[in-house]
Design a protein around this motif. Sequence first.
Motif, PDB file in Angstrom:
ATOM      1  N   GLN A   5      16.239 -31.313  47.127  1.00  0.00           N
ATOM      2  CA  GLN A   5      15.134 -30.609  46.479  1.00  0.00           C
ATOM      3  C   GLN A   5      15.528 -29.172  46.171  1.00  0.00           C
ATOM      4  OE1 GLN A   5      11.779 -31.100  49.099  1.00  0.00           O
ATOM      5  NE2 GLN A   5      10.979 -32.769  47.844  1.00  0.00           N
ATOM      6  N   GLN A   6      16.253 -28.523  47.097  1.00  0.00           N
ATOM      7  CA  GLN A   6      16.690 -27.146  46.867  1.00  0.00           C
ATOM      8  C   GLN A   6      17.609 -27.081  45.652  1.00  0.00           C
ATOM      9  OE1 GLN A   6      15.568 -24.437  48.576  1.00  0.00           O
ATOM     10  NE2 GLN A   6      16.648 -23.207  47.092  1.00  0.00           N
ATOM     11  N   ALA A   7      18.538 -28.036  45.561  1.00  0.00           N
ATOM     12  CA  ALA A   7      19.431 -28.084  44.402  1.00  0.00           C
ATOM     13  C   ALA A   7      18.634 -28.342  43.131  1.00  0.00           C
ATOM     14  CB  ALA A   7      20.496 -29.163  44.596  1.00  0.00           C
ATOM     15  N   GLY A   8      17.609 -29.188  43.226  1.00  0.00           N
ATOM     16  CA  GLY A   8      16.778 -29.491  42.062  1.00  0.00           C
ATOM     17  C   GLY A   8      15.994 -28.296  41.574  1.00  0.00           C
ATOM     18  N   VAL A   9      15.408 -27.539  42.488  1.00  0.00           N
ATOM     19  CA  VAL A   9      14.626 -26.361  42.074  1.00  0.00           C
ATOM     20  C   VAL A   9      15.565 -25.277  41.541  1.00  0.00           C
ATOM     21  CG1 VAL A   9      14.420 -25.125  44.293  1.00  0.00           C
ATOM     22  CG2 VAL A   9      12.583 -24.996  42.631  1.00  0.00           C
ATOM     23  N   ALA A  10      16.760 -25.170  42.087  1.00  0.00           N
ATOM     24  CA  ALA A  10      17.739 -24.206  41.570  1.00  0.00           C
ATOM     25  C   ALA A  10      18.167 -24.592  40.155  1.00  0.00           C
ATOM     26  CB  ALA A  10      18.952 -24.122  42.498  1.00  0.00           C
ATOM     27  N   ALA A  11      18.364 -25.891  39.914  1.00  0.00           N
ATOM     28  CA  ALA A  11      18.729 -26.360  38.576  1.00  0.00           C
ATOM     29  C   ALA A  11      17.602 -26.079  37.579  1.00  0.00           C
ATOM     30  CB  ALA A  11      19.060 -27.853  38.604  1.00  0.00           C
ATOM     31  N   LEU A  12      16.351 -26.238  38.006  1.00  0.00           N
ATOM     32  CA  LEU A  12      15.209 -25.923  37.137  1.00  0.00           C
ATOM     33  C   LEU A  12      15.162 -24.435  36.811  1.00  0.00           C
ATOM     34  CD1 LEU A  12      12.495 -28.214  38.692  1.00  0.00           C
ATOM     35  CD2 LEU A  12      13.287 -28.288  36.327  1.00  0.00           C
ATOM     36  N   ALA A  13      15.432 -23.582  37.799  1.00  0.00           N
ATOM     37  CA  ALA A  13      15.446 -22.137  37.556  1.00  0.00           C
ATOM     38  C   ALA A  13      16.527 -21.792  36.535  1.00  0.00           C
ATOM     39  CB  ALA A  13      15.661 -21.380  38.869  1.00  0.00           C
ATOM     40  N   ARG A  14      17.702 -22.423  36.647  1.00  0.00           N
ATOM     41  CA  ARG A  14      18.772 -22.183  35.676  1.00  0.00           C
ATOM     42  C   ARG A  14      18.370 -22.683  34.288  1.00  0.00           C
ATOM     43  NH1 ARG A  14      21.713 -23.847  40.098  1.00  0.00           N
ATOM     44  NH2 ARG A  14      21.981 -25.942  39.261  1.00  0.00           N
ATOM     45  N   GLU A  15      17.735 -23.860  34.231  1.00  0.00           N
ATOM     46  CA  GLU A  15      17.288 -24.416  32.951  1.00  0.00           C
ATOM     47  C   GLU A  15      16.282 -23.478  32.273  1.00  0.00           C
ATOM     48  OE1 GLU A  15      14.676 -28.210  31.342  1.00  0.00           O
ATOM     49  OE2 GLU A  15      15.723 -28.418  33.252  1.00  0.00           O
ATOM     50  N   ILE A  16      15.358 -22.938  33.047  1.00  0.00           N
ATOM     51  CA  ILE A  16      14.363 -22.013  32.496  1.00  0.00           C
ATOM     52  C   ILE A  16      15.034 -20.733  32.028  1.00  0.00           C
ATOM     53  CG2 ILE A  16      12.384 -20.556  33.110  1.00  0.00           C
ATOM     54  CD1 ILE A  16      11.495 -22.983  34.922  1.00  0.00           C
ATOM     55  N   GLU A  17      15.991 -20.229  32.796  1.00  0.00           N
ATOM     56  CA  GLU A  17      16.679 -19.006  32.385  1.00  0.00           C
ATOM     57  C   GLU A  17      17.455 -19.256  31.099  1.00  0.00           C
ATOM     58  OE1 GLU A  17      18.243 -15.593  31.507  1.00  0.00           O
ATOM     59  OE2 GLU A  17      19.658 -17.240  31.768  1.00  0.00           O
ATOM     60  N   ASP A  18      18.105 -20.401  30.974  1.00  0.00           N
ATOM     61  CA  ASP A  18      18.819 -20.745  29.739  1.00  0.00           C
ATOM     62  C   ASP A  18      17.857 -20.815  28.556  1.00  0.00           C
ATOM     63  OD1 ASP A  18      21.256 -20.888  31.076  1.00  0.00           O
ATOM     64  OD2 ASP A  18      21.241 -23.082  31.232  1.00  0.00           O
ATOM     65  N   PHE A  19      16.691 -21.407  28.775  1.00  0.00           N
ATOM     66  CA  PHE A  19      15.666 -21.491  27.726  1.00  0.00           C
ATOM     67  C   PHE A  19      15.235 -20.086  27.290  1.00  0.00           C
ATOM     68  CE2 PHE A  19      11.082 -21.378  26.822  1.00  0.00           C
ATOM     69  CZ  PHE A  19      11.029 -22.180  25.684  1.00  0.00           C
ATOM     70  N   MET A  20      14.983 -19.224  28.260  1.00  0.00           N
ATOM     71  CA  MET A  20      14.564 -17.851  27.943  1.00  0.00           C
ATOM     72  C   MET A  20      15.699 -17.093  27.247  1.00  0.00           C
ATOM     73  SD  MET A  20      11.391 -17.663  28.948  1.00  0.00           S
ATOM     74  CE  MET A  20      11.052 -15.909  28.941  1.00  0.00           C
ATOM     75  N   ALA A  21      16.934 -17.285  27.710  1.00  0.00           N
ATOM     76  CA  ALA A  21      18.080 -16.591  27.123  1.00  0.00           C
ATOM     77  C   ALA A  21      18.280 -16.983  25.669  1.00  0.00           C
ATOM     78  CB  ALA A  21      19.345 -16.883  27.924  1.00  0.00           C
ATOM     79  N   ALA A  22      17.971 -18.222  25.331  1.00  0.00           N
ATOM     80  CA  ALA A  22      18.123 -18.681  23.946  1.00  0.00           C
ATOM     81  C   ALA A  22      17.206 -17.913  22.994  1.00  0.00           C
ATOM     82  CB  ALA A  22      17.833 -20.180  23.858  1.00  0.00           C
TER      83      ALA A  22
END
Length: 181
Positions: A5-22
């Motif tokens: 779950q920790q890895a999953g929430v970290a992956a979601l945080a990265r996905e959101i940051e990538d979305f915002m960075a775009a």
Amino acid sequence: MEQQQQAGVAALAREIEDFMAANGWDQPPQLFALVPTAALLDEQPELAGQLDRANPLTPVAQEALPDGDLADALARIAWPDLVIGCALAQEIIVLPPGSESELPDVAEADAESLRRAAADHPQRTEARLVAAVLREGNGACVMRLRGIGTAEGSDESIDEIVESPDLAPNLLEALKATLLP
């Protein structure tokens, strides 16, 4: 299971940051609901071509947060049961260690004075922070430091990504509070 779950929430945080960075810089804070992908597809089957059922959770961008104090806005949020987590992306100013002595006294200064002083600091770094939490309490943070270095053999500035759940403990707690019944 907790490590997964920790890895999953970290992956979601990265996905959101990538979305915002775009979408570049100078964006307002953005709140996301973290929803089970299968449940989202059950409710909205027309999204089947856009979502990967293999991803257990999908971040769903919410309406803009009201202007004003972010803590006040978060304190008024309540999520339906379908939402099993949430995330917030916001741009911040990062100051080097020891620079607190150059800022106005926190006890005497209002929040806006402190923001202005940080924004005007010669050693400031602009950053985007994404904090994500699940109802079970797992949390993760990702921060993009804007133009912190230069690409090898080039004058082009590059961003640095830092990941740690310890980057914004108070924000993680505020987000967790929005998930309480």
